[in-house]
Design a protein around this motif. Structure first.
Motif: not given
Length: 412
Positions: A186, A189-190, A193-194, A213-214, A216-217, A313, A336, A341
């Motif tokens: 997770d 993937a975050l 996505a970021k 995110f979805d 990438c996850r 990552t 998370k 960000n």
């Protein structure tokens, strides 16, 4: 609390064209240039070098005759048939002839190695103004050969047969991290996505698409596993591109239009074999950050943003811990909870990082410095962070072998 967060504070510089006695800064960025990164079929190593050389000089308001020395960062390793490339900078103008020019290489930290060498020339008072160029052209090389070239940045007696090449090396690192601290899919993937979200507004980025995110996850036909727990979205892109900087001593810089000072620099080189290190600790990265923050007289929390080396990552995740943002094994908290960000407590890779921007090896470290200077001069456009005062840069060669940190501050 990490020792990194306990460094003594020092007064911040102001834009008053004066240099406090306690500072040790000797070099400033006074101009830059940056090509888009990506598959640049109509370019060559030579044309990329010439392009950013001329654009950086124009940006700084200088001519070739004003440059005392040239440093070129170019990994090559087989990507380009033309080796011995330092003098290609002279193709930009005959007025460079007979100036000192040197090519440097330190794996994926080649660009920062070039920047740091230029700073040393200024510190030694052998030069007042230095041109730094970073370049790589990778996409004209066939895919399997790319993997073999990149694997040269590992310790071949141990890792030369690693399936998946250099991605396989970081796949092993990710697997070890997961075994020690639990499945971090997770968090990875975050991070992906970021960085892709940030890269949308970066005109230099190779991939300007918010993948989410979805995507990438999840494993999918478009996002298959590449090595260990790493999927395609966990891996930086094969890229062409170049970036350049004009560095000047502080006295010279303060007479120019802009001056972004190196408040601190640090280089910590570690063992090449991963077997001689705790590979999930990135101890060389942590040491470089300790030295740089101590030299700058600031804490990690004083930084306005960080550009860090997200070749994969898992690297960014471990770098959160190595820089002191979280304790070991808790890097996932930072992403998370949104700390990293663009609008978080410490924006990390507001440019999109290597993940979205691309990773032309010799250009990467120079790009990081150029984009950080843009941020501090509030010339970063859509990727601009709010009210930046101090910027941190971490550029890494190999698997946390060559570790370079810079702390930048605008003084004019």
């Amino acid at each position: 609390m990490s020792d990194l967060l306990k460094a003594p504070k020092r007064a911040t510089l102001s834009f008053n064209n004066t240099i406090p006695e306690e500072t040790s800064m000797t070099a400033c960025i006074v101009g830059w240039a940056h090509t888009p990164f990506g598959k640049l079929d109509t370019e060559s190593v030579e044309s990329l070098i010439v392009r950013v050389t001329n654009e950086a000089l124009e940006h700084a308001g200088l001519g070739p005759e004003d440059v005392d020395e040239v440093v070129l960062g170019h990994f090559n390793g087989g990507f380009s048939a033309q080796d011995f490339t330092a003098s290609l900078v002279f193709q930009a103008s005959d007025r460079f002839r007979f100036k000192p020019a040197t090519r440097v290489e330190n794996a994926c930290a080649t660009g920062s190695a070039a920047v740091h060498q230029a700073i040393k020339a200024i510190e030694a008072r052998r030069a007042k103004t230095v041109l730094v160029v970073g370049v790589e052209q990778m996409t004209k090389t066939p895919g399997p050969e790319i993997g073999n070239i990149l694997l040269k940045a590992s310790y071949l007696p141990e890792d030369g047969g690693t399936p998946g090449g250099f991605a396989g090396v970081f796949g092993k690192i990710a697997g070890t991290y997961f075994q020690r601290y639990g499945d971090q899919s997770d968090a990875l993937a975050l991070i992906a996505a970021k960085n892709h979200r940030n890269g949308v507004d970066n005109p230099y980025a190779q991939m300007r698409k918010d993948l989410g995110f979805d995507f990438c996850r999840a494993e999918s036909e478009k996002n298959p596993y590449v090595a260990g727990p790493l999927k395609r979205t966990d891996c930086s892109l094969v890229s062409d591109g170049a970036a350049a900087l004009i560095l000047a001593d502080t006295e010279t810089a303060l007479r120019m239009k802009r001056a972004v000072a190196f408040r601190a620099t640090a280089h910590a080189q570690d063992f090449l074999p991963m077997s001689k290190r705790d590979i999930v600790q990135f101890e060389g990265c942590a040491e470089a950050w300790r030295r740089a923050l101590s030299q700058a007289g600031v804490q990690l929390t004083d930084l306005s943003f960080v550009e860090t080396h997200d070749c994969f990552t898992i690297a960014e995740l471990i770098e959160y811990e190595a820089m002191g943002l979280t304790a070991p094994g808790q890097g996932a908290i930072a992403v998370k909870e949104g700390w990293t960000n663009r609008d978080g407590r410490l924006p990390v890779n507001p440019s999109g990082g290597l993940k979205a921007k691309g990773h032309p090896i010799g250009a990467t470290g120079v790009s990081m410095h150029a984009l950080s200077a843009m941020q501090l001069c509030e010339e970063a456009g859509g990727i601009q962070v709010r009210n930046p005062k101090l910027g941190g840069i971490f550029n890494m060669g190999g698997a946390a072998v060559a570790n370079y940190v810079s702390v930048l501050e605008r003084i004019k």
